[in-house]
Design a protein around this motif. Structure first.
Motif, PDB file in Angstrom:
ATOM      1  N   THR A   1       0.851  -1.197   0.000  1.00  0.00           N
ATOM      2  CA  THR A   1       0.000   0.000   0.000  1.00  0.00           C
ATOM      3  C   THR A   1       0.885   1.244   0.000  1.00  0.00           C
ATOM      4  O   THR A   1       1.924   1.278   0.670  1.00  0.00           O
ATOM      5  CB  THR A   1      -0.911   0.036   1.244  1.00  0.00           C
ATOM      6  N   LEU A   2       0.457   2.248  -0.742  1.00  0.00           N
ATOM      7  CA  LEU A   2       1.083   3.572  -0.696  1.00  0.00           C
ATOM      8  C   LEU A   2       0.177   4.497   0.103  1.00  0.00           C
ATOM      9  O   LEU A   2      -1.008   4.666  -0.226  1.00  0.00           O
ATOM     10  CB  LEU A   2       1.268   4.130  -2.111  1.00  0.00           C
ATOM     11  N   ILE A   3       0.728   5.074   1.183  1.00  0.00           N
ATOM     12  CA  ILE A   3      -0.017   6.005   2.022  1.00  0.00           C
ATOM     13  C   ILE A   3       0.605   7.389   1.882  1.00  0.00           C
ATOM     14  O   ILE A   3       1.823   7.550   2.046  1.00  0.00           O
ATOM     15  CB  ILE A   3       0.009   5.573   3.501  1.00  0.00           C
ATOM     16  N   GLU A   4      -0.211   8.359   1.573  1.00  0.00           N
ATOM     17  CA  GLU A   4       0.234   9.750   1.595  1.00  0.00           C
ATOM     18  C   GLU A   4      -0.389  10.425   2.809  1.00  0.00           C
ATOM     19  O   GLU A   4      -1.616  10.529   2.909  1.00  0.00           O
ATOM     20  CB  GLU A   4      -0.187  10.491   0.329  1.00  0.00           C
ATOM     21  N   ALA A   5       0.432  10.863   3.744  1.00  0.00           N
ATOM     22  CA  ALA A   5      -0.034  11.559   4.935  1.00  0.00           C
ATOM     23  C   ALA A   5       0.224  13.048   4.752  1.00  0.00           C
ATOM     24  O   ALA A   5       1.378  13.481   4.644  1.00  0.00           O
ATOM     25  CB  ALA A   5       0.679  11.041   6.176  1.00  0.00           C
ATOM     26  N   VAL A   6      -0.840  13.835   4.702  1.00  0.00           N
ATOM     27  CA  VAL A   6      -0.725  15.269   4.456  1.00  0.00           C
ATOM     28  C   VAL A   6      -0.444  15.982   5.776  1.00  0.00           C
ATOM     29  O   VAL A   6      -1.286  16.015   6.673  1.00  0.00           O
ATOM     30  CB  VAL A   6      -2.012  15.820   3.814  1.00  0.00           C
ATOM     31  N   THR A   7       0.758  16.544   5.897  1.00  0.00           N
ATOM     32  CA  THR A   7       1.178  17.186   7.135  1.00  0.00           C
ATOM     33  C   THR A   7       1.996  18.429   6.790  1.00  0.00           C
ATOM     34  O   THR A   7       1.913  18.930   5.672  1.00  0.00           O
ATOM     35  CB  THR A   7       1.964  16.191   8.017  1.00  0.00           C
ATOM     36  N   TYR A   8       2.769  18.914   7.747  1.00  0.00           N
ATOM     37  CA  TYR A   8       3.546  20.138   7.504  1.00  0.00           C
ATOM     38  C   TYR A   8       4.784  20.148   8.392  1.00  0.00           C
ATOM     39  O   TYR A   8       4.721  19.759   9.567  1.00  0.00           O
ATOM     40  CB  TYR A   8       2.703  21.381   7.790  1.00  0.00           C
ATOM     41  N   ARG A   9       5.884  20.604   7.812  1.00  0.00           N
ATOM     42  CA  ARG A   9       7.139  20.727   8.562  1.00  0.00           C
ATOM     43  C   ARG A   9       7.175  22.116   9.202  1.00  0.00           C
ATOM     44  O   ARG A   9       7.445  23.113   8.553  1.00  0.00           O
ATOM     45  CB  ARG A   9       8.315  20.556   7.598  1.00  0.00           C
ATOM     46  N   MET A  10       6.901  22.187  10.500  1.00  0.00           N
ATOM     47  CA  MET A  10       6.793  23.473  11.180  1.00  0.00           C
ATOM     48  C   MET A  10       8.147  24.179  11.300  1.00  0.00           C
ATOM     49  O   MET A  10       8.220  25.404  11.215  1.00  0.00           O
ATOM     50  CB  MET A  10       6.195  23.281  12.578  1.00  0.00           C
ATOM     51  N   GLN A  11       9.199  23.422  11.505  1.00  0.00           N
ATOM     52  CA  GLN A  11      10.524  24.014  11.643  1.00  0.00           C
ATOM     53  C   GLN A  11      11.230  24.045  10.283  1.00  0.00           C
ATOM     54  O   GLN A  11      10.708  23.553   9.288  1.00  0.00           O
ATOM     55  CB  GLN A  11      11.352  23.211  12.657  1.00  0.00           C
ATOM     56  N   ALA A  12      12.424  24.610  10.273  1.00  0.00           N
ATOM     57  CA  ALA A  12      13.235  24.598   9.059  1.00  0.00           C
ATOM     58  C   ALA A  12      13.655  23.172   8.731  1.00  0.00           C
ATOM     59  O   ALA A  12      13.522  22.257   9.556  1.00  0.00           O
ATOM     60  CB  ALA A  12      14.461  25.480   9.248  1.00  0.00           C
ATOM     61  N   HIS A  13      14.163  22.982   7.516  1.00  0.00           N
ATOM     62  CA  HIS A  13      14.584  21.649   7.090  1.00  0.00           C
ATOM     63  C   HIS A  13      15.577  21.051   8.080  1.00  0.00           C
ATOM     64  O   HIS A  13      15.429  19.920   8.530  1.00  0.00           O
ATOM     65  CB  HIS A  13      15.209  21.734   5.703  1.00  0.00           C
ATOM     66  N   THR A  14      16.617  21.802   8.415  1.00  0.00           N
ATOM     67  CA  THR A  14      17.558  21.481   9.493  1.00  0.00           C
ATOM     68  C   THR A  14      18.010  22.812  10.081  1.00  0.00           C
ATOM     69  O   THR A  14      17.579  23.886   9.654  1.00  0.00           O
ATOM     70  CB  THR A  14      18.804  20.714   8.996  1.00  0.00           C
ATOM     71  N   ASN A  15      18.910  22.741  11.044  1.00  0.00           N
ATOM     72  CA  ASN A  15      19.452  23.961  11.635  1.00  0.00           C
ATOM     73  C   ASN A  15      20.254  24.786  10.632  1.00  0.00           C
ATOM     74  O   ASN A  15      20.516  25.971  10.854  1.00  0.00           O
ATOM     75  CB  ASN A  15      20.342  23.612  12.827  1.00  0.00           C
ATOM     76  N   ALA A  16      20.643  24.188   9.491  1.00  0.00           N
ATOM     77  CA  ALA A  16      21.413  24.909   8.475  1.00  0.00           C
ATOM     78  C   ALA A  16      20.525  25.620   7.461  1.00  0.00           C
ATOM     79  O   ALA A  16      21.024  26.247   6.530  1.00  0.00           O
ATOM     80  CB  ALA A  16      22.343  23.936   7.750  1.00  0.00           C
ATOM     81  N   ASP A  17      19.209  25.522   7.639  1.00  0.00           N
ATOM     82  CA  ASP A  17      18.260  26.038   6.653  1.00  0.00           C
ATOM     83  C   ASP A  17      17.577  27.295   7.186  1.00  0.00           C
ATOM     84  O   ASP A  17      17.284  27.399   8.381  1.00  0.00           O
ATOM     85  CB  ASP A  17      17.221  24.946   6.355  1.00  0.00           C
ATOM     86  N   ASP A  18      17.329  28.251   6.308  1.00  0.00           N
ATOM     87  CA  ASP A  18      16.549  29.441   6.635  1.00  0.00           C
ATOM     88  C   ASP A  18      15.226  29.360   5.880  1.00  0.00           C
ATOM     89  O   ASP A  18      15.130  29.739   4.712  1.00  0.00           O
ATOM     90  CB  ASP A  18      17.318  30.709   6.242  1.00  0.00           C
ATOM     91  N   ALA A  19      14.195  28.864   6.551  1.00  0.00           N
ATOM     92  CA  ALA A  19      12.910  28.620   5.890  1.00  0.00           C
ATOM     93  C   ALA A  19      12.197  29.910   5.507  1.00  0.00           C
ATOM     94  O   ALA A  19      11.303  29.896   4.657  1.00  0.00           O
ATOM     95  CB  ALA A  19      12.009  27.782   6.802  1.00  0.00           C
ATOM     96  N   THR A  20      12.566  31.031   6.108  1.00  0.00           N
ATOM     97  CA  THR A  20      11.899  32.291   5.776  1.00  0.00           C
ATOM     98  C   THR A  20      12.204  32.740   4.351  1.00  0.00           C
ATOM     99  O   THR A  20      11.517  33.620   3.810  1.00  0.00           O
ATOM    100  CB  THR A  20      12.320  33.406   6.747  1.00  0.00           C
ATOM    101  N   ARG A  21      13.191  32.130   3.728  1.00  0.00           N
ATOM    102  CA  ARG A  21      13.553  32.514   2.367  1.00  0.00           C
ATOM    103  C   ARG A  21      12.607  31.935   1.323  1.00  0.00           C
ATOM    104  O   ARG A  21      12.594  32.389   0.181  1.00  0.00           O
ATOM    105  CB  ARG A  21      14.993  32.069   2.067  1.00  0.00           C
ATOM    106  N   TYR A  22      11.832  30.930   1.691  1.00  0.00           N
ATOM    107  CA  TYR A  22      10.981  30.296   0.678  1.00  0.00           C
ATOM    108  C   TYR A  22       9.538  30.060   1.126  1.00  0.00           C
ATOM    109  O   TYR A  22       8.756  29.487   0.374  1.00  0.00           O
ATOM    110  CB  TYR A  22      11.595  28.979   0.200  1.00  0.00           C
ATOM    111  N   ARG A  23       9.163  30.464   2.338  1.00  0.00           N
ATOM    112  CA  ARG A  23       7.759  30.342   2.725  1.00  0.00           C
ATOM    113  C   ARG A  23       7.372  31.500   3.644  1.00  0.00           C
ATOM    114  O   ARG A  23       8.211  32.052   4.361  1.00  0.00           O
ATOM    115  CB  ARG A  23       7.482  28.992   3.393  1.00  0.00           C
ATOM    116  N   GLU A  24       6.096  31.850   3.622  1.00  0.00           N
ATOM    117  CA  GLU A  24       5.584  32.980   4.378  1.00  0.00           C
ATOM    118  C   GLU A  24       5.193  32.559   5.795  1.00  0.00           C
ATOM    119  O   GLU A  24       4.775  31.419   6.034  1.00  0.00           O
ATOM    120  CB  GLU A  24       4.364  33.576   3.669  1.00  0.00           C
TER     121      GLU A  24
END
Length: 409
Positions: free
Chosen positions: A265-288
């Protein structure tokens, strides 16, 4: 609700009471406000009170683990940490649906799942600390080493599942994957292989909307990742990945379907990554920020808490015990990860092959010679420094003896 399938060649029906329909809305039991919602509320998807409370407690502990690990990156105690904050319904619901005899194939973001499975938190973080490629015993925990390349664990899960089928075991292999991993060739090969051989595997995609900075819209033009199941001839389910009751139900049914011989079975769970990808990532550069706030209002832990309080199950004593357990885990993490690890350079060569190759032996000898030379050079430098300091001291003593009539007495 989305459940997709090609006609069932086995005649067993698919899958355990669901009708195959094309509907991109995810399967749900609790809505974002913690209220009953969707078809699952009408078909006995409810867990027993003790299961509900155990699930909530695991989510409380899992979130505290995640926050503590994030803090320890900032303190330099971990090299990197990919947070799963906000994805606890996926991380924990899927694990609680498995048997202890089933196998789990995690990615680098799935430490919370591993801790839920029983793995020591410090052992779960060993890879991310940079000490070992795997800090726990995969055989004991039926958990493969964490995989950092995208989707390469999926063929391993398919292979183990087929091996279990050929051996007559009732083992199921569950492989986690991110939405970005679905664009990899390994993902395609694993699902196609598992479907052809009807291997007892479950492929669980945590669609957290981003592969680092790449949004889902640039990964696929399909209405849903679960739709890919149709092309492989396997079952496909799209579930609300922030609804832990729905996640646990869907994974449990997919596992039982696989165990009964009805394929993957293939399951797609629709969720969201609240934090940045890792500590080396600045998520504010690509999402509001507004996007993050939208998903914050759909927090999986808060959703379950609201539901449990409405049912009168979440007492002050239950909350206090869970928080105490979470803080005890965080205290233990701080204490043990605060210690400097004892490293042995020979471990670089000990566990590569059961029988070391001539090349490995040659490299081990070369490294030992280099370290011995460095140690000898340091010892000589120390001896010379000591001799120089001694000569200076003696010279000073002599000068004092000449100038002081009392010095020799």
């Amino acid at each position: 609700m989305t459940v997709l399938a090609t006609p069932d060649k086995t005649g067993s029906g698919f899958p355990l009471g669901f009708d195959p329909i094309l509907d991109p809305s995810p399967l749900q039991y609790l809505d974002e406000h913690g209220a009953l919602s969707g078809p699952l509320r009408d078909d006995a998807a409810e867990l027993a009170p003790d299961q509900l409370l155990a699930t909530w407690r695991a989510m409380v502990v899992g979130r505290r683990f995640d926050l503590q690990a994030t803090t320890m990156v900032r303190q330099g105690r971990l090299a990197v940490y990919p947070s799963s904050y906000g994805q606890e319904a996926c991380e924990i619901g899927a694990m609680l649906a498995l048997r202890a005899t089933d196998w789990f194939f995690p990615t680098y973001r799935d430490c919370v799942s591993m801790v839920t499975r029983g793995i020591d938190p410090v052992e779960a973080l060993t890879l991310l600390r940079g000490d070992w490629h795997c800090g726990y015993d995969p055989q004991r925990w039926r958990t493969a080493p964490q995989c950092t390349p995208l989707a390469t664990q999926a063929p391993h899960a398919a292979g183990l599942a087929l091996a279990a089928k050929l051996a007559g075991d009732d083992t199921v292999a569950l492989a986690f994957c991110g939405d970005g991993g679905t664009s990899e060739g390994d993902f395609h090969e694993a699902l196609n292989f598992a479907a052809v051989y009807q291997a007892p595997a479950v492929f669980f995609v945590q669609n957290n909307q981003y592969a680092i900075s790449v949004p889902l819209a640039k990964q696929t033009h399909a209405a849903a990742l679960a739709h890919k199941a149709v092309g492989y001839g396997m079952a496909g389910v799209r579930v609300d990945g922030n609804d832990v009751i729905a996640v646990r139900r869907v994974v449990a049914e997919a596992a039982e379907r696989a165990r009964a011989g009805h394929g993957p079975t293939l399951i797609e769970a629709v969720t969201y990554r609240m934090q940045a990808h890792t500590n080396a990532d600045d998520a504010t550069r690509y999402r509001e920020d507004s996007e993050v706030e939208y998903w914050r209002s759909r927090d999986p832990l808060a959703r379950l808490e609201t539901y449990l309080k409405a049912r009168g199950l979440l007492t002050e004593a239950v909350v206090a015990e869970a928080n105490q357990a979470a803080e005890a885990l965080a205290d233990d993490m701080r204490a043990r990860l605060g210690e400097e690890p004892e490293v042995d350079h020979r471990d670089l060569f000990r566990h590569v092959y059961a029988q070391p190759t001539p090349q490995l032996l040659e490299q081990a000898v070369a490294l030992q010679a280099e370290l011995d030379a460095e140690a000898e050079a340091e010892a000589e430098a120390g001896a010379e420094a000591g001799a120089g300091a001694g000569a200076t001291t003696n010279a000073g003593a002599g000068a004092g003896a000449e100038g002081d009539p009392e010095a020799g007495r």
